[in-house]
Design a protein around this motif. Sequence first.
Motif, PDB file in Angstrom:
ATOM      1  N   VAL A  77       0.839  -1.206   0.000  1.00  0.00           N
ATOM      2  CA  VAL A  77       0.000   0.000   0.000  1.00  0.00           C
ATOM      3  C   VAL A  77       0.872   1.253   0.000  1.00  0.00           C
ATOM      4  O   VAL A  77       1.870   1.329   0.735  1.00  0.00           O
ATOM      5  CB  VAL A  77      -0.925   0.050   1.240  1.00  0.00           C
ATOM      6  N   ILE A  78       0.476   2.243  -0.803  1.00  0.00           N
ATOM      7  CA  ILE A  78       1.142   3.541  -0.799  1.00  0.00           C
ATOM      8  C   ILE A  78       0.082   4.629  -0.683  1.00  0.00           C
ATOM      9  O   ILE A  78      -0.984   4.539  -1.302  1.00  0.00           O
ATOM     10  CB  ILE A  78       1.987   3.738  -2.076  1.00  0.00           C
ATOM     11  N   THR A  79       0.367   5.633   0.136  1.00  0.00           N
ATOM     12  CA  THR A  79      -0.517   6.781   0.311  1.00  0.00           C
ATOM     13  C   THR A  79       0.300   8.048   0.112  1.00  0.00           C
ATOM     14  O   THR A  79       1.374   8.192   0.707  1.00  0.00           O
ATOM     15  CB  THR A  79      -1.148   6.794   1.714  1.00  0.00           C
ATOM     16  N   SER A 221      -2.136  19.410  -7.327  1.00  0.00           N
ATOM     17  CA  SER A 221      -2.460  18.742  -6.067  1.00  0.00           C
ATOM     18  C   SER A 221      -2.896  17.320  -6.373  1.00  0.00           C
ATOM     19  O   SER A 221      -3.762  17.098  -7.229  1.00  0.00           O
ATOM     20  CB  SER A 221      -3.588  19.498  -5.344  1.00  0.00           C
ATOM     21  N   GLN A 222      -2.281  16.353  -5.687  1.00  0.00           N
ATOM     22  CA  GLN A 222      -2.621  14.943  -5.860  1.00  0.00           C
ATOM     23  C   GLN A 222      -2.730  14.275  -4.498  1.00  0.00           C
ATOM     24  O   GLN A 222      -1.813  14.357  -3.685  1.00  0.00           O
ATOM     25  CB  GLN A 222      -1.552  14.213  -6.675  1.00  0.00           C
ATOM     26  N   ASP A 223      -3.850  13.644  -4.255  1.00  0.00           N
ATOM     27  CA  ASP A 223      -4.047  12.829  -3.060  1.00  0.00           C
ATOM     28  C   ASP A 223      -4.491  11.455  -3.532  1.00  0.00           C
ATOM     29  O   ASP A 223      -5.581  11.312  -4.117  1.00  0.00           O
ATOM     30  CB  ASP A 223      -5.108  13.439  -2.142  1.00  0.00           C
ATOM     31  N   PHE A 224      -3.656  10.447  -3.309  1.00  0.00           N
ATOM     32  CA  PHE A 224      -4.034   9.127  -3.796  1.00  0.00           C
ATOM     33  C   PHE A 224      -3.574   8.026  -2.855  1.00  0.00           C
ATOM     34  O   PHE A 224      -2.659   8.198  -2.040  1.00  0.00           O
ATOM     35  CB  PHE A 224      -3.477   8.885  -5.210  1.00  0.00           C
ATOM     36  N   GLU A 225      -4.228   6.890  -3.014  1.00  0.00           N
ATOM     37  CA  GLU A 225      -3.847   5.676  -2.301  1.00  0.00           C
ATOM     38  C   GLU A 225      -4.004   4.505  -3.263  1.00  0.00           C
ATOM     39  O   GLU A 225      -4.998   4.403  -3.985  1.00  0.00           O
ATOM     40  CB  GLU A 225      -4.717   5.459  -1.062  1.00  0.00           C
ATOM     41  N   ALA A 226      -3.009   3.645  -3.296  1.00  0.00           N
ATOM     42  CA  ALA A 226      -3.042   2.471  -4.165  1.00  0.00           C
ATOM     43  C   ALA A 226      -2.628   1.251  -3.360  1.00  0.00           C
ATOM     44  O   ALA A 226      -1.722   1.331  -2.516  1.00  0.00           O
ATOM     45  CB  ALA A 226      -2.111   2.647  -5.360  1.00  0.00           C
ATOM     46  N   ILE A 278      -7.848   8.388  -6.372  1.00  0.00           N
ATOM     47  CA  ILE A 278      -7.083   9.634  -6.479  1.00  0.00           C
ATOM     48  C   ILE A 278      -8.012  10.830  -6.645  1.00  0.00           C
ATOM     49  O   ILE A 278      -9.042  10.743  -7.330  1.00  0.00           O
ATOM     50  CB  ILE A 278      -6.077   9.574  -7.661  1.00  0.00           C
ATOM     51  N   ASP A 279      -7.659  11.932  -5.981  1.00  0.00           N
ATOM     52  CA  ASP A 279      -8.232  13.250  -6.217  1.00  0.00           C
ATOM     53  C   ASP A 279      -7.111  14.125  -6.752  1.00  0.00           C
ATOM     54  O   ASP A 279      -6.025  14.178  -6.152  1.00  0.00           O
ATOM     55  CB  ASP A 279      -8.795  13.861  -4.931  1.00  0.00           C
ATOM     56  N   GLN A 280      -7.359  14.818  -7.855  1.00  0.00           N
ATOM     57  CA  GLN A 280      -6.299  15.599  -8.497  1.00  0.00           C
ATOM     58  C   GLN A 280      -6.845  16.937  -9.001  1.00  0.00           C
ATOM     59  O   GLN A 280      -7.947  17.012  -9.548  1.00  0.00           O
ATOM     60  CB  GLN A 280      -5.704  14.818  -9.661  1.00  0.00           C
ATOM     61  N   PHE A 281      -6.037  17.994  -8.801  1.00  0.00           N
ATOM     62  CA  PHE A 281      -6.355  19.314  -9.345  1.00  0.00           C
ATOM     63  C   PHE A 281      -5.103  19.866 -10.007  1.00  0.00           C
ATOM     64  O   PHE A 281      -4.052  20.000  -9.369  1.00  0.00           O
ATOM     65  CB  PHE A 281      -6.821  20.258  -8.239  1.00  0.00           C
ATOM     66  N   ALA A 282      -5.196  20.124 -11.309  1.00  0.00           N
ATOM     67  CA  ALA A 282      -4.069  20.663 -12.074  1.00  0.00           C
ATOM     68  C   ALA A 282      -4.508  21.974 -12.717  1.00  0.00           C
ATOM     69  O   ALA A 282      -5.604  22.063 -13.277  1.00  0.00           O
ATOM     70  CB  ALA A 282      -3.633  19.666 -13.150  1.00  0.00           C
ATOM     71  N   PHE A 320     -11.049   9.860  -9.121  1.00  0.00           N
ATOM     72  CA  PHE A 320     -11.092   8.558  -9.788  1.00  0.00           C
ATOM     73  C   PHE A 320     -11.018   7.483  -8.725  1.00  0.00           C
ATOM     74  O   PHE A 320     -10.266   7.605  -7.744  1.00  0.00           O
ATOM     75  CB  PHE A 320      -9.915   8.418 -10.758  1.00  0.00           C
ATOM     76  N   ALA A 321     -11.784   6.400  -8.906  1.00  0.00           N
ATOM     77  CA  ALA A 321     -11.745   5.281  -7.966  1.00  0.00           C
ATOM     78  C   ALA A 321     -11.864   3.977  -8.738  1.00  0.00           C
ATOM     79  O   ALA A 321     -12.755   3.818  -9.574  1.00  0.00           O
ATOM     80  CB  ALA A 321     -12.874   5.390  -6.946  1.00  0.00           C
ATOM     81  N   MET A 322     -10.942   3.069  -8.481  1.00  0.00           N
ATOM     82  CA  MET A 322     -10.993   1.719  -9.046  1.00  0.00           C
ATOM     83  C   MET A 322     -10.908   0.730  -7.898  1.00  0.00           C
ATOM     84  O   MET A 322      -9.876   0.609  -7.232  1.00  0.00           O
ATOM     85  CB  MET A 322      -9.833   1.489 -10.027  1.00  0.00           C
ATOM     86  N   SER A 323     -12.002   0.027  -7.661  1.00  0.00           N
ATOM     87  CA  SER A 323     -12.068  -0.935  -6.561  1.00  0.00           C
ATOM     88  C   SER A 323     -12.120  -2.340  -7.133  1.00  0.00           C
ATOM     89  O   SER A 323     -13.169  -2.780  -7.632  1.00  0.00           O
ATOM     90  CB  SER A 323     -13.302  -0.662  -5.691  1.00  0.00           C
TER      91      SER A 323
END
Length: 339
Positions: A77-79, A221-226, A278-282, A320-323
């Motif tokens: 896991v990475i956050t 801005s990027q906030d993600f977890e994989a 991920i939530d992203q704002f560019a 974006f969400a991929m479950s």
Amino acid sequence: MKKTLAVTLAIVFVLAFAAPAFAAGSMTHNAEYKMDGTIDLMKQVGHLCNTGAELKQTIEGEGEMTKVMDTSQVRGVITVSDDQDWVTAPDAVRNLTVTSAIELCAPPKTMYTTTDHVYLEADGDFPGWWFSDATTGELTPAMAYQGEETESTLMDLIVDDAIAGDLSADQLELLADGASAFEILQVEGSDEFSSVTREALTNQIWAVQVEANAGYSGGLSQDFEAAYGPYRTTHIPELQGVADTFWFTDADGEYTTDFADKVGFASGADYVGNYFNIDQFARTSDGTTRRFIDVSSPWSGAYLMEDMEVVGMAEIDESFAMSNVAPGAEAVPDWWDLF
């Protein structure tokens, strides 16, 4: 008071992400940057399948930037929470540019082609010839993990036979001379065989680049977890409930190796999951913004691809969400377990 509360909540959320990792080991890196001048920064966070994904980032150019980046890694896991704003210097030789690329370990949707080859004997005035019939399909997760459809081109089959000592002297001579697969197989009268090839639909990449022109501003801005947890390839009854894996099951929820019975799956309580959120704002007030998304899932069959470039002003706000496989019940702690 509000600032104190915000700091307190931030600490709680950091603990929430890190809590499952204390026993297994973890790595965190929190950094705040204030930069003004010529900037060259190269950074990598994560190591693909060891941490579910990896982030590679470069920042290059001349200007003023503030950046806050918090990262946490555990096995599978990475956050990442990353936020930067900048202004390219009015007299910049190189525009200040941020490039960020995330590569997922979660495998993509994969298509396969099975080709049946049949040799039709000569008939009257018609010479003998090879007839080929191809069918395509989608690898299910069970097929992909179990290798039920192993890739095998015709030449792969011939080389395997050569290694095993199953080719005749004439066939070996043709192979050495660079003959085609059909020519080699026909020497011994082979009249039918099949081959299978695979093609991944996507590269599992999420990338963005923001370049601000001289005197203009940019932000990313990027906030993600994989997450990408392991799959159990063998079955030992006493280890069936091992917490950090998942396995395929039959209709009764029991572990199975019979391909036809693989209709579901199960995972241990501490399984980290298989997902990407991920939530992203560019944005840039004037410059060049590029985005490349190439992601798919064998679990849902879903597919997303986007390749874009904007020259000028741009603002893109997205989530974006991929479950694919949810975490186990113990992988995400209850909020009261933090105290």
